[in-house]
Design a protein around this motif. Sequence first.
Motif, PDB file in Angstrom:
ATOM      1  N   VAL A  37      15.450  70.088  28.177  1.00  0.00           N
ATOM      2  CA  VAL A  37      14.429  69.571  28.826  1.00  0.00           C
ATOM      3  C   VAL A  37      14.223  68.310  28.679  1.00  0.00           C
ATOM      4  O   VAL A  37      14.024  67.568  29.658  1.00  0.00           O
ATOM      5  N   ALA A  38      14.503  67.764  27.579  1.00  0.00           N
ATOM      6  CA  ALA A  38      14.654  66.428  27.193  1.00  0.00           C
ATOM      7  C   ALA A  38      15.555  65.527  28.194  1.00  0.00           C
ATOM      8  O   ALA A  38      15.398  64.506  28.566  1.00  0.00           O
ATOM      9  N   ARG A  39      16.777  66.085  28.174  1.00  0.00           N
ATOM     10  CA  ARG A  39      17.688  65.476  28.945  1.00  0.00           C
ATOM     11  C   ARG A  39      17.278  65.342  30.475  1.00  0.00           C
ATOM     12  O   ARG A  39      17.497  64.306  31.109  1.00  0.00           O
ATOM     13  N   LEU A  40      16.721  66.400  31.188  1.00  0.00           N
ATOM     14  CA  LEU A  40      16.251  66.429  32.274  1.00  0.00           C
ATOM     15  C   LEU A  40      15.248  65.271  32.511  1.00  0.00           C
ATOM     16  O   LEU A  40      15.075  64.415  33.593  1.00  0.00           O
ATOM     17  N   VAL A  41      14.320  65.278  31.733  1.00  0.00           N
ATOM     18  CA  VAL A  41      13.178  64.098  31.601  1.00  0.00           C
ATOM     19  C   VAL A  41      13.548  62.823  31.544  1.00  0.00           C
ATOM     20  O   VAL A  41      13.148  61.938  32.238  1.00  0.00           O
ATOM     21  N   PHE A  42      14.559  62.583  30.683  1.00  0.00           N
ATOM     22  CA  PHE A  42      15.040  61.481  30.709  1.00  0.00           C
ATOM     23  C   PHE A  42      15.734  60.931  31.781  1.00  0.00           C
ATOM     24  O   PHE A  42      15.634  59.806  32.240  1.00  0.00           O
ATOM     25  N   LEU A  43      16.577  61.696  32.356  1.00  0.00           N
ATOM     26  CA  LEU A  43      17.710  61.481  33.409  1.00  0.00           C
ATOM     27  C   LEU A  43      16.750  61.090  34.562  1.00  0.00           C
ATOM     28  O   LEU A  43      17.177  60.477  35.458  1.00  0.00           O
TER      29      LEU A  43
END
Length: 327
Positions: free
Chosen positions: A42-48
């Motif tokens: 989830v963090a990866r999607l939000v950041f990218l």
Amino acid sequence: MLRRQWKRITIIVMFVFLALLSLEIGPLSDVSLSSFIYGDEVARLVFLHSRVPRTAAVILSAASLSVAGLLMQSISRNKFMSPTTAGTTDAAAFGLLISFIFLGHRSGVVQASFAFAFALLATMLFTSVINKLKIREVVYIPLIGMMYGGLIGAISAAVAFRFEAMQVMQAFNLGSFARLGNFTLVYIVLIPLFFSVLFATKFSIIGLGQDFAKNLGVNYNRVVFLGLIIVALISASTFVAVGPLPFIGLIIPNMATSFYGDNLKKSIFDLMIFGANFVLLCDIVSRLVIFPFEMNVSVTISVVGGIVFMIYLIRGMHSGKNRKAAA
């Protein structure tokens, strides 16, 4: 020299801190840099898809508008010139409105092309008129520019009212980075930024005057035209991507040159970082003041920038009076 290096190190450290803080802030409390580093999906999607594009847009738009302001000040030899005070931003908004009225929801490149064409024509007209008037008091030029921008804004409002596009125009005139990663057009500014760095020496030379530039073998008119193209392209692409960011091109060059001097080639990277720090800080304040909601960053920049502009304007008026008294 050592003092200059320490100043540069200070703003770079501040830049890294503010960029990381911008990436850390968001409405999802469980999404952080640490969760991204540890591989949370989830963090990866939000950041990218949200935080990284947003932070990149803040940095690029701030850096490019700072350079655009410095170029306008160099071309006009006036410390109060900027895309905001020369009608360039208002003309870009008018071009974007015309694109929407007659072409509808076209691609961002088409909208940016209209904004660029209108911004370039309006800026060329303003600079040519100012050069013919030969106004001695430098503080009068931005005031004339604001009236010129107000006239363009009034025409835009009349056209928007005629074609029932008032809500669209109001949406255009709100600067915000809350666009869910839709910042593709802001990367266009990398092209004018490259040419700004490449021709930084020539832009510094034309700031010394037309006769001086010609004596050094610089084609004054060609360099000025290139500078106006760069300013118009930056103003158009940033306006279409994030909306208006007032006062950046006005106050950042003045603040930066007071720290690093007027040599464009030596100070252009410092200027970019200085501008990025200012807008990053304003954007962070806009996101925290009513957290988890956020305020339009243009409001925060307008408040801070307006105060700083008034300070520089008053200083300019006092310096003009002192020169008259000395004469």
